[in-house]
Each structure stands twice: as structure tokens, then as C-alpha cells.
Design an enzyme around this catalytic site. Structure first.
Site, mmCIF file in Angstrom:
data_model
loop_
_atom_site.group_PDB
_atom_site.id
_atom_site.type_symbol
_atom_site.label_atom_id
_atom_site.label_comp_id
_atom_site.label_asym_id
_atom_site.label_seq_id
_atom_site.Cartn_x
_atom_site.Cartn_y
_atom_site.Cartn_z
ATOM 1 N N SER A 19 1.825 -4.165 1.369
ATOM 2 C CA SER A 19 0.739 -3.926 0.782
ATOM 3 C C SER A 19 0.432 -2.449 0.129
ATOM 4 O O SER A 19 1.133 -1.483 0.701
ATOM 5 C CB SER A 19 -0.555 -4.079 2.181
ATOM 6 O OG SER A 19 -1.821 -3.618 1.466
ATOM 7 N N TYR A 59 -3.671 -1.517 9.920
ATOM 8 C CA TYR A 59 -3.115 -2.158 8.767
ATOM 9 C C TYR A 59 -2.139 -1.460 8.092
ATOM 10 O O TYR A 59 -1.014 -1.848 7.824
ATOM 11 C CB TYR A 59 -4.128 -2.815 8.082
ATOM 12 C CG TYR A 59 -3.350 -3.888 7.159
ATOM 13 C CD1 TYR A 59 -3.060 -5.070 7.406
ATOM 14 C CD2 TYR A 59 -3.564 -3.661 5.766
ATOM 15 C CE1 TYR A 59 -2.427 -6.127 6.802
ATOM 16 C CE2 TYR A 59 -2.944 -4.547 4.863
ATOM 17 C CZ TYR A 59 -2.473 -5.765 5.302
ATOM 18 O OH TYR A 59 -1.954 -6.763 4.271
#
Length: 247
Positions: free
Chosen positions: A144, A157
Site C-alpha cells: 500500500s 497499517y
């Protein structure tokens, strides 16, 4: 070729929905036998129906990726049946919660790290001997932009994806002289359940879908793919990015 992955075997984690489901269907349509991992038996059976409708086959593995012993058993079972593994797609991931790092509870932190980092390490450890037995082992992991942007409140995250990138790039370096290629794939914002949780006010119809991404995953899984240890950026039409160390 209509079936460029004919007779190849692929493991897909998080295969019951989103990117994992779309990838499993695309890999199966390209000819691969898909070993589909997810927690939900019913969703896996639905996936199996769709794969069979495409004239392909799947093996369903209902499993929680935090069950590390089960991941070790997976490697042994694949060896006994096929003797090799051609494709590993590490897709399953947890968002955790969007909050200041100082507000994240330990169980949330542990859950995200267990699924996004530790499970992928154990998959690599379990399946590496099988990937090396393939004539063109391909290991693909979903990363990501959060691994590099370090935005406020995305800490757990972001940290997990940065760790995943370090893990995969190290693995790529350790397999540089083998037939194995290990790549990271940045899908960018897609119309998924995780994206809805992170961005509840966003219009999902403005986003691309997992089905749009799936052919690119097939591309990375092909025996003809030659890059390793880099990021395939779907947001930039498949640009290959090599992260640069500090000067």
C-alpha cells in the site's frame, strides 16, 4: 495462449472477497489450479462454484492465517500432492483502526501485525522450498502507499505494510539466483470493504475494482515475468518502482 498458467499451482490468501477473490478467479481462468485460503467456508464454496463454471479447479482451505502451525501443514500438504508451488499471492490484510498511535490498543496492533506481517513471513518460510522447485516460482504480496506516506492516524497499517515491504524485498534478495521472483503490488484505492471502512464518505463508483486489478496479478504470475524485489504500481499503469535508500 488462452491458458498461460495451465498446469500451474497457485496459493491465494484472503480469497473469499475483494482482491483475493478477483485474483483467484483470474488465475483459475488463466489455467492455474487455485489453493484458496480464507476464514469463511461459505464464501470459499461460492468461489469454488465460480471457478468450476470457468472450467478450472480449486482446493479450498478454510483457515485463520494466525494459525501458524496450519501454514506449516499447508506447505507439507502441497508438497505431498503437487511437489511444487508456482504462485503465491499474499493478499489477506487487516486495516486495524485509524487512530493516533498512542490510542491503539495492544490487541489491535497484534492482530494487524499477525496478519499483515507474521503470516506472510510464515507463508514464505513454509512455501519457499516449493516455489524453488517450480521452474518459475512467483511470490506476489499486496502492499500500500501507506507504507511510504506515513499519514497521521494510519500508523498501525502503515507500519505493517512497511514491514511487509522489507520482508518481501529481503526474500527477493535471498532468491536472486533462483527461478523465484518476489514482487510487491500496490493496488491503490479500489472498491473494497477495507476501503469503505477507511474512507466511508468516498463515492465507491469513482474507484477501480478488484476485477480491474486481477489481470495485472496474472501478469506478475507468468513464467515470463522477470523483475524481482520491486513494487508494481497499479496506480501508475504498472510502473515498476525500486525504493531508493537514503543518500
Amino acid at each position: 495462449m488462452d491458458k498461460p498458467l495451465q498446469d500451474r499451482v497457485a496459493v491465494v490468501t484472503g480469497a473469499s472477497r475483494g482482491i483475493g477473490r478477483a485474483a483467484a478467479l483470474a488465475l483459475a481462468e488463466a489455467g492455474a489450479h487455485v489453493i484458496a485460503l480464507a476464514r469463511t467456508q461459505g464464501a470459499l464454496e461460492s468461489l469454488d462454484d465460480e471457478i468450476r463454471a470457468k472450467g478450472s479447479s480449486a482446493t479450498l482451505v478454510p483457515v485463520n492465517l494466525k494459525d501458524l502451525d496450519a501454514l506449516d501443514r499447508l506447505g507439507a500438504a502441497i508438497y505431498e500432492r503437487w511437489g511444487k508451488l508456482d504462485i503465491l499471492l499474499g493478499n489477506a490484510g487487516q486495516l486495524g483502526e485509524l487512530a493516533p498511535i498512542t490510542h491503539i490498543d495492544q490487541p489491535v496492533w497484534d492482530e494487524v501485525m499477525a496478519v499483515n506481517v507474521t503470516a506472510n513471513y510464515r507463508l514464505i518460510r513454509s512455501l519457499d522450498p516449493l516455489l524453488r522447485k517450480s521452474d518459475a516460482g512467483r511470490a506476489i504480496f499486496i502492499t500500500s502507499g501507506a507504507a511510504h506516506k506515513h499519514n497521521a492516524y494510519w500508523g498501525v497499517y502503515s507500519v505493517s505494510k512497511a514491514a511487509l515491504e522489507a520482508l518481501v524485498r529481503t526474500y527477493a534478495a535471498e532468491t536472486a539466483t533462483t527461478p523465484v521472483k518476489a514482487m510487491l503490488l500496490n493496488p491503490g484505492p479500489l472498491r473494497t470493504a477495507m476501503r469503505r471502512t477507511a474512507m466511508p464518505g468516498e463515492d465507491p463508483l469513482t474507484l477501480k475494482t478488484p476485477d480491474d486489478l486481477a489481470p495485472h496479478i496474472v501478469k506478475l504470475a507468468l513464467p515470463s515475468w522477470t523483475e524481482t524485489g520491486k513494487i508494481y504500481d497499479f496506480t501508475q499503469d504498472g510502473k515498476i518502482i525500486e525504493p531508493q535508500p537514503p543518500a
